[in-house]
Design an enzyme around this catalytic site. Structure first.
Site, PDB file in Angstrom:
ATOM      1  N   GLU A   1      39.796  34.218  30.892  1.00 16.29           N
ATOM      2  CA  GLU A   1      39.571  35.088  32.061  1.00 16.29           C
ATOM      3  C   GLU A   1      38.502  36.154  31.743  1.00 16.29           C
ATOM      4  O   GLU A   1      38.525  36.757  30.656  1.00 16.29           O
ATOM      5  CB  GLU A   1      40.891  35.800  32.381  1.00 16.29           C
ATOM      6  CG  GLU A   1      40.854  36.759  33.550  1.00 16.29           C
ATOM      7  CD  GLU A   1      42.145  37.576  33.685  1.00 16.29           C
ATOM      8  OE1 GLU A   1      42.830  37.816  32.660  1.00 16.29           O
ATOM      9  OE2 GLU A   1      42.453  37.975  34.818  1.00 16.29           O
TER      10      GLU A   1
ATOM     11  N   LYS B   1      41.728  35.040  42.052  1.00 11.79           N
ATOM     12  CA  LYS B   1      43.064  35.396  41.534  1.00 11.79           C
ATOM     13  C   LYS B   1      43.901  36.055  42.629  1.00 11.79           C
ATOM     14  O   LYS B   1      43.445  37.018  43.280  1.00 11.79           O
ATOM     15  CB  LYS B   1      42.879  36.343  40.348  1.00 11.79           C
ATOM     16  CG  LYS B   1      44.146  36.716  39.608  1.00 11.79           C
ATOM     17  CD  LYS B   1      43.768  37.606  38.415  1.00 11.79           C
ATOM     18  CE  LYS B   1      44.955  37.979  37.549  1.00 11.79           C
ATOM     19  NZ  LYS B   1      44.544  38.867  36.441  1.00 11.79           N
TER      20      LYS B   1
ATOM     21  N   CYS C   1      45.931  34.266  34.568  1.00  8.20           N
ATOM     22  CA  CYS C   1      46.621  35.331  33.828  1.00  8.20           C
ATOM     23  C   CYS C   1      47.927  35.786  34.500  1.00  8.20           C
ATOM     24  O   CYS C   1      48.915  35.073  34.473  1.00  8.20           O
ATOM     25  CB  CYS C   1      45.648  36.485  33.581  1.00  8.20           C
ATOM     26  SG  CYS C   1      46.124  37.539  32.185  1.00  8.20           S
TER      27      CYS C   1
HETATM   28  O1  LIG Z   1      51.299  39.984  32.974  1.00  6.67           O
HETATM   29  C1  LIG Z   1      50.855  40.450  31.926  1.00  6.67           C
HETATM   30  O2  LIG Z   1      51.612  40.907  31.063  1.00  6.67           O
HETATM   31  C2  LIG Z   1      49.400  40.475  31.632  1.00  6.67           C
HETATM   32  C3  LIG Z   1      48.557  40.171  32.837  1.00  6.67           C
HETATM   33  C4  LIG Z   1      47.141  40.519  32.623  1.00  6.67           C
HETATM   34  O3  LIG Z   1      46.763  41.070  31.620  1.00  6.67           O
HETATM   35  C5  LIG Z   1      46.143  40.160  33.628  1.00  6.67           C
HETATM   36  O4  LIG Z   1      46.459  39.481  34.616  1.00  6.67           O
HETATM   37  O5  LIG Z   1      44.969  40.531  33.447  1.00  6.67           O
END
Ligand SMILES: O=C(O)CCC(=O)C(=O)O
Length: 265
Positions: A40, A111, A148
């Site tokens: 990402e 996203k 993510c």
């Molecule tokens: O859910 C998480 O602990 C991390 C999510 C995250 O870092 C993101 O989506 O950028």
């Protein structure tokens, strides 16, 4: 089917153009793979919020150009992770780019679940509102796209499965502080979806946030096929697309879903 997950470090002292070139060369080096996956927001860093606006780019921006050329040179399907997209109306999105082996931009995914609880990404970027799957022509598989924090939301993955996803591709910039969640959720999404999960994170530390690394490939039975360590590393895995239909037929839990139950009064 051979997949390569390229877990890179977003070094604060490396200019974005240099990183684009380095990553494009890494993609070209995997010309024996069918599918290459990147993390990402690797051009800027998932937690480099102050730099999002400066690094925002349109869908034909510098990252897309570099990745299109790398995909066609290598002749691979390339999930190029995500970029800060500046949409035509100026809004920012965390947008994943999937290129075909001829370099064509095949699909994009914005996203849906933005991270930050009203701060950071959640405050700076607009939410995507579309479930995205993509058939990988020639490989005979359909991928479902998520990014993510989406990994925490099983309802999105149910929709991806309902839309035909067999491989769930999840680029991430997941913090080391919650690495246990990352590993657990990747396996959970694979088991409940009876699908492969290809989850590619970043290494190192950027914007003061140590990254989890530990990119992982999980099979439709929930077994870990391969897992990276914390540093820069490429996972090379040979996957059997037939295992998805086989697992769903042999252990038909997805078929046994009961939908539409009323909520308690
Ligand atoms: O859910 C998480 O602990 C991390 C999510 C995250 O870092 C993101 O989506 O950028």
């Amino acid at each position: 089917m051979r997949a390569a997950l390229v877990q890179i470090e977003v070094r604060p002292d490396e200019p974005a153009d240099a990183r684009r070139k380095r990553v494009a060369d890494l993609v070209r080096a995997h010309d024996g793979a069918d599918l290459v996956v990147l993390p990402e927001l690797w051009p800027v860093g998932a937690f480099a919020f102050d730099a999002f606006a400066e690094h925002a780019e349109p869908l034909d921006g510098p990252t897309a150009a570099a990745m299109s050329s790398a995909a066609s040179d290598a002749g691979v399907w390339l999930h190029a992770g995500s970029v800060v997209e500046r949409g035509p109306d100026g809004t920012l999105h965390n947008t994943s780019l999937l290129f075909a082996p001829d370099g064509r931009l095949h699909r994009t995914y914005r996203k849906i679940h933005r991270f930050g609880f009203d701060k950071g990404e959640a405050a700076l970027m607009a939410r995507g509102d579309e479930i995205v799957t993509a058939p990988l022509d020639g490989l005979g598989v359909t991928v479902g796209l998520a990014t993510c924090y989406d990994l925490r939301f099983p309802e999105q993955f149910r929709l991806l499965v309902d839309a035909g996803a067999e491989f769930l591709v999840v680029p991430a910039g997941w913090p080391a502080a919650r690495r246990a969640h990352w590993s657990l959720l990747a396996r959970a999404r694979a088991v409940e979806s009876q699908a492969y999960v290809l989850a590619c994170g970043t290494a190192g530390t950027h914007a003061g946030i140590e990254q989890a690394g530990h990119s992982v490939v999980v099979d439709p039975w929930g077994e870990v096929v391969a897992e990276a360590g914390p540093g820069e590393e490429t996972l090379l895995v040979d996957l059997d697309p037939g295992l998805v239909a086989g697992t769903r037929a042999d252990f038909p839990a997805l078929r046994d879903r009961v939908l539409g139950l009323p909520l308690p009064r």
